[in-house]
Design an enzyme around this catalytic site. Structure first.
Site, PDB file in Angstrom:
ATOM      1  N   CYS A 406       0.815  -1.216   0.000  1.00  0.00           N
ATOM      2  CA  CYS A 406       0.000   0.000   0.000  1.00  0.00           C
ATOM      3  C   CYS A 406       0.844   1.260   0.000  1.00  0.00           C
ATOM      4  O   CYS A 406       0.315   2.358  -0.171  1.00  0.00           O
ATOM      5  CB  CYS A 406      -0.947  -0.014   1.193  1.00  0.00           C
ATOM      6  SG  CYS A 406      -2.508  -0.829   0.819  1.00  0.00           S
ATOM      7  N   LYS A 409       0.566   3.234  -3.316  1.00  0.00           N
ATOM      8  CA  LYS A 409      -0.719   3.772  -3.765  1.00  0.00           C
ATOM      9  C   LYS A 409      -0.589   5.201  -4.277  1.00  0.00           C
ATOM     10  O   LYS A 409       0.361   5.919  -3.956  1.00  0.00           O
ATOM     11  CB  LYS A 409      -1.721   3.750  -2.608  1.00  0.00           C
ATOM     12  CG  LYS A 409      -2.413   2.413  -2.405  1.00  0.00           C
ATOM     13  CD  LYS A 409      -3.596   2.557  -1.474  1.00  0.00           C
ATOM     14  CE  LYS A 409      -4.416   1.268  -1.426  1.00  0.00           C
ATOM     15  NZ  LYS A 409      -5.620   1.416  -0.589  1.00  0.00           N
ATOM     16  N   ASP A 436     -16.877   4.250   0.121  1.00  0.00           N
ATOM     17  CA  ASP A 436     -16.845   3.276   1.205  1.00  0.00           C
ATOM     18  C   ASP A 436     -15.822   2.190   0.876  1.00  0.00           C
ATOM     19  O   ASP A 436     -15.202   2.205  -0.193  1.00  0.00           O
ATOM     20  CB  ASP A 436     -18.233   2.673   1.427  1.00  0.00           C
ATOM     21  CG  ASP A 436     -18.501   2.403   2.907  1.00  0.00           C
ATOM     22  OD1 ASP A 436     -17.554   1.995   3.589  1.00  0.00           O
ATOM     23  OD2 ASP A 436     -19.640   2.602   3.345  1.00  0.00           O
ATOM     24  N   ASP A 437     -15.653   1.252   1.790  1.00  0.00           N
ATOM     25  CA  ASP A 437     -14.648   0.209   1.589  1.00  0.00           C
ATOM     26  C   ASP A 437     -15.007  -0.695   0.422  1.00  0.00           C
ATOM     27  O   ASP A 437     -14.136  -1.191  -0.278  1.00  0.00           O
ATOM     28  CB  ASP A 437     -14.494  -0.621   2.869  1.00  0.00           C
ATOM     29  CG  ASP A 437     -13.862   0.183   3.994  1.00  0.00           C
ATOM     30  OD1 ASP A 437     -12.883   0.892   3.725  1.00  0.00           O
ATOM     31  OD2 ASP A 437     -14.376   0.123   5.125  1.00  0.00           O
ATOM     32  N   ASP A 476     -11.665  -5.357   2.966  1.00  0.00           N
ATOM     33  CA  ASP A 476     -12.830  -4.503   2.688  1.00  0.00           C
ATOM     34  C   ASP A 476     -14.137  -5.257   2.892  1.00  0.00           C
ATOM     35  O   ASP A 476     -15.141  -4.670   3.321  1.00  0.00           O
ATOM     36  CB  ASP A 476     -12.759  -3.981   1.252  1.00  0.00           C
ATOM     37  CG  ASP A 476     -11.651  -2.947   1.067  1.00  0.00           C
ATOM     38  OD1 ASP A 476     -11.262  -2.318   2.065  1.00  0.00           O
ATOM     39  OD2 ASP A 476     -11.178  -2.795  -0.071  1.00  0.00           O
ATOM     40  N   GLY A 526      -9.719 -15.650 -13.301  1.00  0.00           N
ATOM     41  CA  GLY A 526      -8.915 -14.449 -13.262  1.00  0.00           C
ATOM     42  C   GLY A 526      -8.261 -14.163 -14.588  1.00  0.00           C
ATOM     43  O   GLY A 526      -8.651 -14.694 -15.642  1.00  0.00           O
ATOM     44  N   HIS A 527      -7.227 -13.331 -14.530  1.00  0.00           N
ATOM     45  CA  HIS A 527      -6.535 -12.896 -15.736  1.00  0.00           C
ATOM     46  C   HIS A 527      -5.066 -12.704 -15.406  1.00  0.00           C
ATOM     47  O   HIS A 527      -4.709 -12.307 -14.295  1.00  0.00           O
ATOM     48  CB  HIS A 527      -7.143 -11.581 -16.238  1.00  0.00           C
ATOM     49  CG  HIS A 527      -6.496 -11.056 -17.487  1.00  0.00           C
ATOM     50  ND1 HIS A 527      -6.742 -11.593 -18.731  1.00  0.00           N
ATOM     51  CD2 HIS A 527      -5.606 -10.056 -17.676  1.00  0.00           C
ATOM     52  CE1 HIS A 527      -6.039 -10.934 -19.642  1.00  0.00           C
ATOM     53  NE2 HIS A 527      -5.338  -9.996 -19.023  1.00  0.00           N
ATOM     54  N   SER A 528      -4.198 -12.979 -16.368  1.00  0.00           N
ATOM     55  CA  SER A 528      -2.760 -12.783 -16.163  1.00  0.00           C
ATOM     56  C   SER A 528      -2.176 -12.083 -17.380  1.00  0.00           C
ATOM     57  O   SER A 528      -2.697 -12.177 -18.493  1.00  0.00           O
ATOM     58  CB  SER A 528      -2.055 -14.127 -15.939  1.00  0.00           C
ATOM     59  OG  SER A 528      -2.159 -14.934 -17.106  1.00  0.00           O
TER      60      SER A 528
END
Length: 727
Positions: A406, A409, A436-437, A476, A526-528
């Site tokens: 983080c 960020k 919000d989260d 979250d 997912g994706h790669s």
């Protein structure tokens, strides 16, 4: 533009022994393009055995004899996997690690040392310990010394084994007990043979026997141990010796898991040839005490492990490049310097008797010189910028590396500016918009929450990085009072060969599947893609219970509870700059790996507002909570829990790269003179929950959290007005 060199081959070093530590340092000084170096060890540090007697005698601090593998791995550009190796699958070419994904290798090397534990003696496992591995012995010795000094345990020490190592440790322990003023201290050496110290020359033996007598150590020969009880060591002649602390220093034996690899001889050690390749498998090397030199048999001694390092380094590089290997030619004899308890030593060579403080100074110089190699790393210059660069490039790059997690960020003010441009939600089934989260969506008769998060990798262990990212992404969901349901992975891999790519994805997805599965969720796809560096992310859905909890809703009079200590951003920034102790880094990793499900389950029924503390720091996330509720807060700085070592680093000026932006985003009075004030703006990765709970229930909730093993604390209260005040 130059294309990045892809990673093609994996070199895996099992164990952080002296040989591997030196080899890793050599790789740091002379990297190999296209090769990925991995070091696997159970702990973040590895003790240097040459300084053990001095530590036991009280001449060194614990950190003086610890090789910090976290700092070493960072300098070497190596992956560090902290875990216990349990086996090697030579067919699949994978190393098996407890609680971890298997680690694939193209070339492997083993340097795991030996053990002196004697489980064949009845009662040994329960009531004694071996002098090796060193980590447990030193920890138990520290505990015993503290108890004996305070009078909580009788000062009775028994050492099984009257060889050089056993005598050296016996003298060290007796010296330290006497130096601490422990009255009635008794150290007894039990030697099975009739003649002690048979492995050294006459002069050295005579000198050591003199020091045994001088310090009042009891030496029993012809003493065969039949059973070790809680407070007695029983002998074959029917007598017994009282003991409160018992250590075995008998014949060295290999670790049990090696015997299942098919690499070992009938004594359990790994047979190697002159190139240090194992005789059973040319893709696996071995060095140090766990290996037997078939071409030149030698006793187990650290001097050989150290001198094997340049040969092993050369031969591993030869394997990678197709070069010519070298032969290791060990010296036939070497000078032994044996400590005598105090700051004195004897030398064993050619039967001479050399004894005194000058030998201690010599040995101390040799040992400290060895350890300085792992304390003072040369600064490796970064690649220079092109001659012509746009204005502002140098200022933007700065003089410290970009943080991971983080800490990488976008600044909160910049993010808020962008979020304000998003259109308001118009769909009736989208119950909450940005801010919000997680988003709240109507789903049939219930509610579903949706969030996404990804992290720039900061842990070189792919399995661990994926696990932390998964827990971070679910934060979250838990903060909204929901339970994780499903996850999609989004992975960017650095450029690498097809085999490494597949193995890296396997490690990441195994961690993801296990971590989400433990939380009751499923990874559904997912994706790669390939990019400049490893980045792992997850989009996660969750199912809400009776209600979802917003990050607004706090009421004046509420008490603020934080469920994890803060400081991960500072720890990670320091680790990248070789400034953090390995133990601090490992403790931070373990805290990041701690899920929030238990804490969320306790807080959700009572919290008026809740959020997870992540990239904008404790102050930033609290500020958002307060503005959403139109209230203020008072924080008690001394009650805010901090990760180990982080206050020291903050006082030294270590900051995450987003720290200044986090500080600028929150309007509050703070002198920034103490670590807790500074760390209010430290970005957290997989941080804890921050909850506003009714004051009447706060103490009960805190006790419930702590009873459940959560490191929670009350850190302040919600007040009338606005802004954050410090107390």
């Amino acid at each position: 533009m130059q294309t990045p060199i892809p990673l093609i081959r994996d070199v895996v070093m099992i164990g952080g022994g002296h040989t591997h530590a030196l080899v890793a340092r050599m790789f740091g000084m002379k990297p190999m393009a296209g090769a990925r170096l991995t070091l696997i060890n159970p702990a973040p540090t590895a003790p240097y055995s040459g300084m053990l007697p001095g530590y036991i005698a009280g001449h060194y601090a614990r950190m003086d004899l610890e090789i910090d593998l976290v700092r070493l791995a960072r300098f070497a550009g190596a992956r560090l996997v902290l875990g216990q190796v349990t086996g090697i699958d030579r067919v699949a070419q994978r190393v098996q690690v407890a609680g971890q994904a298997d680690i694939a290798y193209d070339i492997a090397s083993v340097n795991v040392g030996i053990t002196t534990e004697a489980p064949t003696i009845p009662g040994f496992t329960e009531n004694a310990l071996g002098a090796k591995p060193l980590a447990r012995y030193t920890a138990e010795w520290d505990r015993f010394l503290s108890d004996a000094t305070a009078g909580r345990r009788t000062p009775d020490v028994v050492v099984i084994g009257g060889g050089v190592a056993g005598v050296e440790l016996s003298l060290a322990m007796m010296h330290h007990l006497k130096a601490n003023g422990v009255t009635g201290a008794r150290v007894t050496i039990l030697e099975r043979a009739d003649t002690p110290l048979s492995g050294i020359g006459k002069g050295a033996r005579k000198a050591l026997l003199h020091h045994i007598q001088r310090l009042g150590v009891v030496l029993k020969t012809g003493a065969e141990v039949t059973h070790i009880a809680r407070d007695q060591v029983h002998l074959a002649d029917g007598t017994s010796v009282p003991k409160s602390f018992c250590v075995g220093s008998t014949t060295a034996r290999p670790h049990d898991w090696l015997q299942d690899t098919g690499l070992t001889n009938d004594r359990g050690f790994i047979d190697v040839g002159e190139t240090l390749q194992t005789l059973s498998d040319p893709l696996i090397y071995a060095a140090g005490d766990c290996a037997d030199l078939t071409h030149a048999p030698r006793p187990k001694a650290g001097v050989y492990a150290v001198r094997e390092a340049p040969v092993l380094f050369h031969n591993l590089r030869a394997e990678l490049t197709g070069g010519q290997r070298k032969a290791f030619k060990p010296q036939k004899t070497f000078l032994k310097l044996i400590q005598t308890g105090g700051k004195g030593a004897i030398a064993d060579k050619a039967g001479l008797r050399l004894d005194g403080p000058l030998l201690w100074k010599w040995k101390n110089h040799i040992d400290l010189k060895f350890m300085r190699q792992f304390e003072e790393y040369p600064e490796m210059p970064a690649p220079p910028l092109p001659r012509d660069v746009a204005q502002g490039v140098r200022e933007e790059m700065g003089d410290v590396p970009l943080c991971g997690g983080c800490g990488a960020k976008v600044a909160p003010a910049d993010l808020q500016t962008v979020l304000q441009t998003l259109p308001a939600t118009v769909r009736k089934d989208v119950l909450s918009g940005p801010g919000d989260d997680a988003a709240v969506l109507a789903c049939g008769d219930g509610e579903q929450v949706l969030t996404t998060d990804h992290l720039r990798a900061f842990v070189s262990d792919h399995y661990r990085m994926a696990r932390i990212t998964a827990i971070h992404a679910m934060g979250d969901i838990w903060a909204m009072g929901a339970k994780p349901q499903a996850a999609l992975a989004s992975i960017i891999l650095p450029r690498m060969g097809a085999k490494l790519q597949a193995e890296t994805l396997r490690e990441i997805m195994q961690a993801a599947t296990e971590t989400f599965g433990a939380a009751g969720a499923e990874v559904v796809g997912g994706h790669s893609s390939q990019g400049a560096e490893l980045t792992i992310g997850f989009s996660v859905t969750g199912l809400a219970g009776e209600r979802t909890i917003s990050n607004s809703g706090a009421q004046a009079g509420d008490v603020l509870i934080l469920t994890k200590p803060i400081g991960t951003g500072t720890i990670l920034a320091a680790e990248m700059r070789l400034l953090a102790q390995g133990g601090w880094v490992e403790a931070a990793y373990r805290m990041m790996e701690h899920p929030l499900d238990t804490a969320a389950g306790i807080l959700t029924p009572v919290a008026h507002a809740m959020t997870d503390v992540t990239g904008f720091g404790l102050a930033g996330h609290l500020d958002v909570m307060l503005k959403g509720s139109d209230v203020g807060a008072t924080l008690n700085l001394t009650d805010i829990p901090l990760l180990e070592g982080v206050a020291t680093l903050a006082d030294q000026g270590v900051r995450s790269t987003i720290w200044a932006a986090n500080r600028a985003a929150v309007q509050m009075q703070a002198d920034m003179t103490t670590a807790p004030e500074i760390l209010l703006f430290d970005p957290q990765t997989a941080g804890g929950l921050l909850a506003a709970v009714p004051a009447a229930k706060a103490q009960m909730i805190l006790e419930k959290l702590q009873d459940a093993g959560e490191p929670a604390a009350i850190i302040g209260e919600v007040t009338e007005g606005s802004g954050i005040m410090l107390a």
